[in-house]
Scaffold this motif. Structure first.
Motif, short mmCIF file in Angstrom:
data_model
loop_
_atom_site.label_atom_id
_atom_site.label_comp_id
_atom_site.label_asym_id
_atom_site.label_seq_id
_atom_site.Cartn_x
_atom_site.Cartn_y
_atom_site.Cartn_z
N HIS A 170 16.95 52.56 39.39
CA HIS A 170 16.37 51.50 38.55
C HIS A 170 17.37 50.48 38.02
O HIS A 170 16.96 49.55 37.31
CB HIS A 170 15.64 52.15 37.36
CG HIS A 170 14.55 53.09 37.77
ND1 HIS A 170 13.37 52.67 38.36
CD2 HIS A 170 14.47 54.45 37.70
CE1 HIS A 170 12.61 53.72 38.62
NE2 HIS A 170 13.25 54.81 38.24
N CYS A 171 18.64 50.60 38.34
CA CYS A 171 19.62 49.67 37.78
C CYS A 171 19.41 48.24 38.27
O CYS A 171 19.62 47.28 37.52
CB CYS A 171 21.05 50.14 38.06
SG CYS A 171 21.51 50.16 39.80
N THR A 172 18.97 48.08 39.53
CA THR A 172 18.75 46.73 40.04
C THR A 172 17.64 46.02 39.27
O THR A 172 17.77 44.85 38.89
CB THR A 172 18.38 46.77 41.54
OG1 THR A 172 19.48 47.35 42.27
CG2 THR A 172 18.12 45.37 42.07
N ALA A 173 16.56 46.74 39.00
CA ALA A 173 15.47 46.16 38.22
C ALA A 173 15.93 45.84 36.80
O ALA A 173 15.54 44.80 36.24
CB ALA A 173 14.29 47.14 38.17
N ALA A 184 24.13 40.11 29.97
CA ALA A 184 23.20 40.86 30.81
C ALA A 184 23.80 42.21 31.20
O ALA A 184 23.13 43.25 31.14
CB ALA A 184 22.84 40.06 32.06
N GLU A 185 25.07 42.22 31.57
CA GLU A 185 25.74 43.48 31.93
C GLU A 185 25.74 44.45 30.75
O GLU A 185 25.48 45.65 30.92
CB GLU A 185 27.17 43.19 32.37
CG GLU A 185 27.29 42.38 33.66
CD GLU A 185 28.73 42.06 33.98
OE1 GLU A 185 29.63 42.64 33.33
OE2 GLU A 185 28.97 41.24 34.89
N ASP A 186 26.04 43.92 29.57
CA ASP A 186 26.09 44.77 28.38
C ASP A 186 24.71 45.31 28.02
O ASP A 186 24.58 46.45 27.57
CB ASP A 186 26.68 44.00 27.20
CG ASP A 186 28.13 43.65 27.42
OD1 ASP A 186 28.82 44.40 28.12
OD2 ASP A 186 28.58 42.61 26.90
N LEU A 187 23.68 44.49 28.20
CA LEU A 187 22.32 44.93 27.90
C LEU A 187 21.92 46.12 28.78
O LEU A 187 21.34 47.09 28.29
CB LEU A 187 21.33 43.78 28.12
CG LEU A 187 21.32 42.67 27.06
CD1 LEU A 187 20.43 41.52 27.53
CD2 LEU A 187 20.86 43.19 25.72
N VAL A 188 22.26 46.04 30.05
CA VAL A 188 21.92 47.13 30.96
C VAL A 188 22.66 48.41 30.57
O VAL A 188 22.08 49.49 30.49
CB VAL A 188 22.24 46.75 32.42
CG1 VAL A 188 22.06 47.95 33.35
CG2 VAL A 188 21.35 45.60 32.87
N ALA A 189 23.96 48.28 30.30
CA ALA A 189 24.75 49.45 29.92
C ALA A 189 24.22 50.08 28.64
O ALA A 189 24.08 51.31 28.55
CB ALA A 189 26.22 49.05 29.75
N LEU A 227 12.50 51.47 30.59
CA LEU A 227 13.83 50.87 30.70
C LEU A 227 13.76 49.36 30.50
O LEU A 227 14.55 48.79 29.73
CB LEU A 227 14.42 51.20 32.07
CG LEU A 227 15.69 50.47 32.48
CD1 LEU A 227 16.85 50.84 31.55
CD2 LEU A 227 16.04 50.79 33.93
N LEU A 228 12.84 48.70 31.17
CA LEU A 228 12.74 47.25 31.08
C LEU A 228 12.34 46.81 29.68
O LEU A 228 12.82 45.78 29.18
CB LEU A 228 11.74 46.73 32.11
CG LEU A 228 12.09 47.00 33.58
CD1 LEU A 228 11.06 46.36 34.50
CD2 LEU A 228 13.49 46.51 33.91
#
Length: 202
Positions: A28-31, A46-51, A75-76
């Protein structure tokens, strides 16, 4: 690659499987990155938000909460909610002020039992290693090199407020990682300030 649907993997995570969460991340990381790029102000945000989203969900699931199914939707939503908080100017100003408060010197480590120093360094090192690379860098600049948020912002190509928000998230992440590391230790200590932890481990 682990087999099973998301429900099965989530059950495995709650049972303590790190590899199961790694599989969820891979699926799910791509989504998550796609969503983050849509709602973040900068690519680095954006990178920090995902992490941070994955870190938060892992913590919630390990404590028995979070989704049982529909992991991607959960997750989203987490990414979107984190972005809303980050993009609020008032929130950013608050984080900048809070960052300065975190930097205030404390005397906790000066009274530390010497016998505890080496084990503490080991715990801090493990916690620090769990952080995303970008968080490790910003903590090092702020806590060890004593860079200002303006200097950090220039180094990362972001505004001072974005740098303050990034440092805040990194500090919070270090605290959470430290707590997770300590959870498996027979003796726990009161968590010192992030800067103290890093200074001791350096």
């Amino acid at each position: 690659m682990l087999a099973g649907d998301d429900r099965t993997l989530l059950e495995a995570v709650r049972a303590g499987s790190n590899s199961a969460f790694g599989e969820l991340y891979a699926r799910h990381c791509t989504a998550a990155h796609t969503m983050a790029k849509q709602v973040a102000e900068t690519p680095t945000d954006a990178e920090d938000l995902v992490a941070e989203a994955f870190a938060k969900i892992l913590d919630v699931v390990r404590r028995g909460g979070g989704p049982d199914t529909a992991f991607r939707a959960y997750l989203l939503t987490t990414v979107r909610n984190l972005a809303m908080a980050l993009n609020s100017r008032g929130r950013r100003l608050h984080l900048a002020a809070e960052l300065e408060a975190f930097c205030a010197p404390e005397s906790h480590l000066s009274s530390t039992d010497p016998a505890m120093v080496e084990p503490e360094r080991d715990l801090v090192g493990k916690a620090f290693a769990r952080l995303p690379r970008r968080w490790r860098h910003v903590l090092w600049y702020v806590e060890i090199e004593h860079r200002t948020t303006a200097e950090v912002g220039k180094r990362f190509g972001i505004s001072r407020n974005s740098a303050a928000a990034l440092a805040y998230r990194a500090r919070k992440g270090l605290r959470e990682a430290y707590s997770q590391v300590c959870a498996d230790e027979p003796t726990r200590r009161r968590l010192a300030a992030p800067g103290q932890l890093l200074a001791e481990a350096a």
